[in-house]
Design an enzyme around this catalytic site. Structure first.
Site, PDB file in Angstrom:
ATOM      1  CG  ASP A  38       0.408  -1.766   7.491  1.00  0.00           C
ATOM      2  OD1 ASP A  38       1.279  -2.651   7.482  1.00  0.00           O
ATOM      3  OD2 ASP A  38       0.655  -0.554   7.690  1.00  0.00           O
ATOM      4  CG  HIS A  60      -0.333   0.048   2.527  1.00  0.00           C
ATOM      5  ND1 HIS A  60       0.440  -0.977   3.040  1.00  0.00           N
ATOM      6  CD2 HIS A  60      -0.338   0.999   3.506  1.00  0.00           C
ATOM      7  CE1 HIS A  60       0.857  -0.658   4.260  1.00  0.00           C
ATOM      8  NE2 HIS A  60       0.403   0.540   4.559  1.00  0.00           N
ATOM      9  CG  ASP A 102       4.793   2.744   7.361  1.00  0.00           C
ATOM     10  OD1 ASP A 102       3.898   3.177   6.616  1.00  0.00           O
ATOM     11  OD2 ASP A 102       4.585   1.854   8.210  1.00  0.00           O
TER      12      ASP A 102
END
Length: 304
Positions: A211, A63, A67
Site C-alpha cells: 500500500d 506491511h 488485511d
C-alpha cells in the site's frame, strides 16, 4: 513463472474479493511458490486452488496492517499440521517476528519445520543465482515495502546452423551445449557450448507494491518491469482521501505504469465500496492513461 491473485480487496473482504494475497508459481524455475502478503482467509483460497501450502518456500509481507497479515498464523499452523518439514522463510518489516512469535506462543502452537523470520530494510534482500529480490520503501501509514523480483538473464538459443557447419552431430550432448557446457564428442573433439549460443535474453522483472500513496521510490521499483502489480484503492475523484490514508487512485497508479515504462499493469487492492458493476469504470480510468491495464479478480492467473 505465473502469478495468481488469491485476494484483491482493500481493508476488508467482500462477497467477491478476499483481502490481499498473491502467489508466484516458480515451477518454470524450481518446484516452489512464493507468497506475497497473507490476509485473513488466504489458506481457504489456497485450498480452493491447485496450489499446496507445503510448497510455499518464502513469504514476503509488505506491511503489518491486518488485511495483509491476519491470515499468516493460520497458514503457518496448517502447514505444520500437514507435516511439512521444509524450511519456510518470512520477510517483512520490523515487528513481524514479534507478531508471529507472540501469536504462536499464546495459542500454544508449534511448527514441524524450521521457520526463519527476516526483518528487512530497503535494499537487495538476496540473489539466489536465479532470482534477485530487492525491497523498496513506500509511503504508507506504517512501514511498508514493495518487492522487485528480477530473473537472471537467460542463455541465448543454440545456433544449430553453426553446429551443422562445424560438423557437430546431434546427440545426447545437445542439452549440455544449450546450457553452455563443454562436451567431448566421440571423435575426441572438445566443444564449448558458449561458442554456439546466441545473445543472452533478458530475464523477467516483476514489481509488487504494498500500500502506498505516490512516492519517488515507486518509479525505481517499477522501472521497465514486465508486470507491475499496484493498488488502486479508490477512483480518481477520491484522490485526496486516498492519499491522506496512504493509498493511490486508479489514475495515479496508471501514471506510474506509464512513466516507469512497464509492459503490463495489474490493478488490485480495490476498496470494498466498489462492486463488480464498478470495475469497468475503474478500468476505464486506468486505461485512459495506460492502456495495457487489467483489474485483478480473485484467482486471476497471469503468465510472466
Amino acid at each position: 513463472m505465473e502469478l495468481t491473485f488469491l485476494g484483491t480487496s482493500a481493508g476488508v473482504p467482500t462477497k467477491e474479493r478476499n483481502v490481499t494475497s498473491m502467489l508466484l508459481n516458480l515451477t518454470g524455475i524450481r518446484k516452489t511458490y512464493w507468497l506475497f502478503d497473507c490476509g485473513e482467509g488466504t489458506q481457504h483460497r489456497i485450498l480452493n486452488s491447485v496450489f499446496k501450502a507445503p510448497r510455499i518456500e518464502k513469504i514476503f509481507i509488505t506491511h503489518l496492517h491486518g488485511d495483509h497479515i491476519f491470515g499468516l498464523p493460520g497458514l503457518l499452523c496448517s502447514r505444520a499440521m500437514g507435516g511439512s518439514t521444509d524450511l519456510l522463510t518470512l520477510y517483512g518489516p520490523k515487528g513481524l517476528k514479534q507478531y508471529v512469535e507472540t501469536v504462536l506462543t499464546l495459542s500454544a502452537s508449534y511448527l514441524t519445520y524450521p521457520l526463519e523470520i527476516i526483518e528487512i530494510e530497503a535494499g537487495q534482500l538476496f540473489d539466489d543465482g536465479q532470482l534477485i529480490v530487492t525491497a523498496y520503501p513506500l509511503d504508507h501509514r506504517v512501514e511498508c515495502y514493495g518487492y522487485r523480483i528480477e530473473e537472471h538473464p537467460k542463455l541465448g538459443s543454440l545456433d544449430t546452423e553453426k553446429l551443422a557447419k562445424d560438423n557437430i552431430p546431434r546427440g545426447p550432448w545437445m542439452q549440455a551445449l544449450k546450457e553452455g557446457e563443454t562436451i567431448t564428442l566421440d571423435d575426441g573433439r572438445t566443444v564449448n557450448g558458449t561458442d554456439y549460443l546466441g545473445e543472452p535474453r533478458a530475464g523477467k522483472v516483476i514489481a509488487i507494491f504494498g500500500d502506498t500513496e505516490p512516492t519517488e521510490q515507486a518509479r525505481l521499483l517499477a522501472q521497465n518491469a514486465d508486470v507491475m502489480v499496484h493498488e488502486t484503492t479508490l477512483e480518481n475523484a477520491f484522490h485526496e482521501k486516498a492519499n491522506e490514508r496512504g493509498h493511490s487512485t486508479t489514475g495515479q497508479a496508471a501514471q506510474l505504469a506509464r512513466d516507469a515504462g512497464v509492459k503490463r499493469f495489474i490493478a488490485t487492492h480495490i476498496s470494498g465500496r466498489y462492486s463488480a458493476e464498478d470495475v469497468p469504470m475503474l478500468l476505464a480510468e486506468c486505461q485512459a492513461i495506460f492502456p495495457n491495464t487489467e483489474i485483478a479478480a480473485d484467482y486471476l492467473t497471469i503468465k510472466i
